[in-house]
Design a protein around this motif. Structure first.
Motif, PDB file in Angstrom:
ATOM      1  N   ALA A   3     -42.950   9.755 -29.385  1.00  0.00           N
ATOM      2  CA  ALA A   3     -43.822  10.926 -29.508  1.00  0.00           C
ATOM      3  C   ALA A   3     -44.634  10.844 -30.794  1.00  0.00           C
ATOM      4  O   ALA A   3     -45.847  11.083 -30.792  1.00  0.00           O
ATOM      5  CB  ALA A   3     -42.995  12.201 -29.473  1.00  0.00           C
ATOM      6  N   MET A   4     -43.966  10.515 -31.886  1.00  0.00           N
ATOM      7  CA  MET A   4     -44.669  10.417 -33.160  1.00  0.00           C
ATOM      8  C   MET A   4     -45.718   9.308 -33.133  1.00  0.00           C
ATOM      9  O   MET A   4     -46.807   9.474 -33.677  1.00  0.00           O
ATOM     10  CB  MET A   4     -43.680  10.182 -34.300  1.00  0.00           C
ATOM     11  N   ALA A   5     -45.409   8.217 -32.490  1.00  0.00           N
ATOM     12  CA  ALA A   5     -46.370   7.117 -32.395  1.00  0.00           C
ATOM     13  C   ALA A   5     -47.617   7.550 -31.626  1.00  0.00           C
ATOM     14  O   ALA A   5     -48.723   7.101 -31.920  1.00  0.00           O
ATOM     15  CB  ALA A   5     -45.723   5.905 -31.730  1.00  0.00           C
ATOM     16  N   HIS A   6     -47.432   8.443 -30.658  1.00  0.00           N
ATOM     17  CA  HIS A   6     -48.567   8.934 -29.878  1.00  0.00           C
ATOM     18  C   HIS A   6     -49.398   9.948 -30.676  1.00  0.00           C
ATOM     19  O   HIS A   6     -50.621   9.924 -30.635  1.00  0.00           O
ATOM     20  CB  HIS A   6     -48.072   9.569 -28.575  1.00  0.00           C
ATOM     21  N   GLU A  58     -47.286  19.839 -35.990  1.00  0.00           N
ATOM     22  CA  GLU A  58     -47.203  19.600 -34.551  1.00  0.00           C
ATOM     23  C   GLU A  58     -46.046  20.422 -34.019  1.00  0.00           C
ATOM     24  O   GLU A  58     -45.058  20.624 -34.717  1.00  0.00           O
ATOM     25  CB  GLU A  58     -46.912  18.122 -34.240  1.00  0.00           C
ATOM     26  N   THR A  59     -46.185  20.896 -32.794  1.00  0.00           N
ATOM     27  CA  THR A  59     -45.084  21.588 -32.132  1.00  0.00           C
ATOM     28  C   THR A  59     -45.061  21.198 -30.662  1.00  0.00           C
ATOM     29  O   THR A  59     -46.097  20.905 -30.079  1.00  0.00           O
ATOM     30  CB  THR A  59     -45.177  23.119 -32.293  1.00  0.00           C
ATOM     31  N   GLY A  79     -51.835  18.597 -25.469  1.00  0.00           N
ATOM     32  CA  GLY A  79     -51.724  17.548 -24.468  1.00  0.00           C
ATOM     33  C   GLY A  79     -50.297  17.375 -23.999  1.00  0.00           C
ATOM     34  O   GLY A  79     -49.407  18.155 -24.331  1.00  0.00           O
ATOM     35  N   THR A  80     -50.105  16.340 -23.225  1.00  0.00           N
ATOM     36  CA  THR A  80     -48.788  15.988 -22.706  1.00  0.00           C
ATOM     37  C   THR A  80     -48.489  14.566 -23.139  1.00  0.00           C
ATOM     38  O   THR A  80     -49.345  13.682 -23.035  1.00  0.00           O
ATOM     39  CB  THR A  80     -48.771  16.083 -21.161  1.00  0.00           C
ATOM     40  N   LEU A  81     -47.271  14.366 -23.624  1.00  0.00           N
ATOM     41  CA  LEU A  81     -46.884  13.018 -24.038  1.00  0.00           C
ATOM     42  C   LEU A  81     -46.892  12.087 -22.836  1.00  0.00           C
ATOM     43  O   LEU A  81     -46.471  12.485 -21.740  1.00  0.00           O
ATOM     44  CB  LEU A  81     -45.506  13.031 -24.677  1.00  0.00           C
TER      45      LEU A  81
END
Length: 96
Positions: A3-6, A58-59, A79-81
Motif C-alpha cells: 500500500a505504501m509503495a502505491h 493518508e487514511t 482511490g482503491t489499492l
C-alpha cells in the motif's frame, strides 16, 4: 508495504519538499468522539501553522475523512489499492 509503495509517490508529487507528514493518529474506539483525536492533532497543527508548512496524511477509513475535514484537511486523491477493495484518501492541510 505494498500500500505504501502505491501511495508514497502521490505524496512526492502533491506536496512541497518541506511539509509535516502525519503518519499515525489513533484513538481507541471506546473513546472515539470525546475530543481525544482533536487534542492529539492540535499541537501538531499549531506548530505546522507556526512553521508555515502544510500537513499531509493518508487514511483507509472513510469515516476519518470527515474528522480530518473538521481540521481543515482537503482530499487530494481518493482511490482503491490495486488488486484489493481497500480504498484510500490522501489529504492535505494548508497552513493558516
Amino acid at each position: 508495504m505494498t500500500a505504501m509503495a502505491h501511495i508514497e509517490p502521490f505524496r512526492e508529487q502533491d506536496m512541497p519538499p518541506q511539509h509535516w507528514y502525519l503518519a499515525l493518529v489513533g484513538v481507541d474506539p471506546d473513546y472515539s468522539g470525546k475530543g481525544i483525536g482533536s487534542a492529539l492533532l492540535r499541537p501538531i497543527l499549531e506548530q505546522a501553522d507556526a512553521d508555515g508548512l502544510p500537513c499531509y496524511l493518508e487514511t483507509a477509513e472513510e469515516r476519518n475523512v470527515a474528522f480530518y475535514e473538521m481540521h481543515r484537511f482537503e482530499t487530494l486523491r481518493h482511490g482503491t489499492l490495486p488488486d484489493t477493495a481497500v480504498e484510500y484518501w490522501t489529504m492535505q492541510r494548508v497552513p493558516a
